[in-house]
Scaffold this motif. Structure first.
Motif, PDB file in Angstrom:
ATOM      1  N   SER A  99      61.615 -56.876  59.103  1.00 41.53           N
ATOM      2  CA  SER A  99      61.131 -55.446  59.753  1.00 41.53           C
ATOM      3  C   SER A  99      60.826 -54.299  59.112  1.00 41.53           C
ATOM      4  O   SER A  99      59.876 -53.534  59.720  1.00 41.53           O
ATOM      5  CB  SER A  99      61.820 -55.038  61.094  1.00 41.53           C
ATOM      6  OG  SER A  99      63.301 -54.561  60.377  1.00 41.53           O
ATOM      7  N   ALA A 100      61.142 -54.666  57.972  1.00 40.76           N
ATOM      8  CA  ALA A 100      60.902 -53.254  56.911  1.00 40.76           C
ATOM      9  C   ALA A 100      59.627 -53.614  56.259  1.00 40.76           C
ATOM     10  O   ALA A 100      58.907 -52.880  55.614  1.00 40.76           O
ATOM     11  CB  ALA A 100      61.744 -53.260  55.866  1.00 40.76           C
ATOM     12  N   SER A 101      59.065 -54.789  56.467  1.00 38.09           N
ATOM     13  CA  SER A 101      57.844 -55.293  55.608  1.00 38.09           C
ATOM     14  C   SER A 101      56.448 -55.230  56.539  1.00 38.09           C
ATOM     15  O   SER A 101      56.553 -55.232  57.954  1.00 38.09           O
ATOM     16  CB  SER A 101      57.805 -56.962  55.358  1.00 38.09           C
ATOM     17  OG  SER A 101      58.881 -57.068  54.394  1.00 38.09           O
ATOM     18  N   TYR A 102      55.303 -55.003  55.818  1.00 35.53           N
ATOM     19  CA  TYR A 102      54.275 -54.835  56.727  1.00 35.53           C
ATOM     20  C   TYR A 102      53.417 -56.430  56.839  1.00 35.53           C
ATOM     21  O   TYR A 102      53.110 -56.532  57.809  1.00 35.53           O
ATOM     22  CB  TYR A 102      53.146 -54.185  55.737  1.00 35.53           C
ATOM     23  CG  TYR A 102      51.846 -53.987  56.515  1.00 35.53           C
ATOM     24  CD1 TYR A 102      50.661 -54.722  56.118  1.00 35.53           C
ATOM     25  CD2 TYR A 102      51.548 -53.054  57.414  1.00 35.53           C
ATOM     26  CE1 TYR A 102      49.598 -54.865  56.756  1.00 35.53           C
ATOM     27  CE2 TYR A 102      50.462 -52.849  57.985  1.00 35.53           C
ATOM     28  CZ  TYR A 102      49.380 -53.682  57.773  1.00 35.53           C
ATOM     29  OH  TYR A 102      48.091 -53.522  58.595  1.00 35.53           O
ATOM     30  N   ASP A 103      53.553 -57.228  55.918  1.00 29.87           N
ATOM     31  CA  ASP A 103      52.922 -58.302  55.973  1.00 29.87           C
ATOM     32  C   ASP A 103      53.842 -59.573  56.483  1.00 29.87           C
ATOM     33  O   ASP A 103      55.063 -59.591  56.024  1.00 29.87           O
ATOM     34  CB  ASP A 103      52.148 -58.802  54.544  1.00 29.87           C
ATOM     35  CG  ASP A 103      51.055 -58.150  54.328  1.00 29.87           C
ATOM     36  OD1 ASP A 103      51.157 -57.641  52.848  1.00 29.87           O
ATOM     37  OD2 ASP A 103      50.467 -57.681  55.189  1.00 29.87           O
ATOM     38  N   TYR A 104      53.265 -60.681  57.016  1.00 32.98           N
ATOM     39  CA  TYR A 104      54.195 -61.889  57.298  1.00 32.98           C
ATOM     40  C   TYR A 104      54.379 -62.541  56.137  1.00 32.98           C
ATOM     41  O   TYR A 104      53.255 -62.880  55.499  1.00 32.98           O
ATOM     42  CB  TYR A 104      53.580 -62.458  58.627  1.00 32.98           C
ATOM     43  CG  TYR A 104      54.032 -61.946  59.861  1.00 32.98           C
ATOM     44  CD1 TYR A 104      53.097 -60.777  60.368  1.00 32.98           C
ATOM     45  CD2 TYR A 104      55.002 -62.424  60.475  1.00 32.98           C
ATOM     46  CE1 TYR A 104      53.255 -60.426  61.563  1.00 32.98           C
ATOM     47  CE2 TYR A 104      55.127 -61.732  61.637  1.00 32.98           C
ATOM     48  CZ  TYR A 104      54.623 -60.813  62.344  1.00 32.98           C
ATOM     49  OH  TYR A 104      54.643 -60.312  63.631  1.00 32.98           O
TER      50      TYR A 104
END
Length: 118
Positions: A100-105
């Motif tokens: 959830s802290a990341s922008y990209d999958y």
């Protein structure tokens, strides 16, 4: 992390399909599970996502009211229930996950093909 998507197939317009994505390799607390699709000759697009903890969902406009994303924590599986399918839903569908802290999958499944005939 491994994701395995399955459940695609051929369906007539107006029909339904449920896609499944089995996830393994870590605990998914605070992660987000998403579904994407890529139609022939088009770029991959976001369809829906669900937060693992609370089950909060979000849909692209074209999926609202027709698709439902859900997850089964006990089975580590995410589902995409698709109703009232249209020919324009024809695509390869991919599941993916990210923190959830990341922008990209970061992790992607292999895709499952959905074909909707008119």
């Amino acid at each position: 992390v491994q994701l395995q998507a399955y459940g695609g197939g051929l369906v007539q317009a107006g029909g339904s399909l449920t896609l499944s994505c089995a996830a393994s390799g870590r605990t998914f607390t605070n992660w987000i599970m998403g579904w994407f699709r890529q139609a022939p000759g088009r770029e991959r697009e976001f369809v829906a996502h669900i937060t693992w903890n609370l089950g909060t969902t979000y849909y692209v406009d074209s999926a609202k009211g027709r698709f439902t994303i859900s997850r089964d924590k006990a089975k580590n599986t995410v589902y995409l229930q698709m109703n009232n399918l249209k020919p324009e839903d024809t695509a390869v569908y991919y599941c993916a996950t990210k923190s959830s802290a990341s922008y990209d999958y970061r992790y992607w499944g292999q895709g499952t093909e959905v074909t909707v005939s008119s």
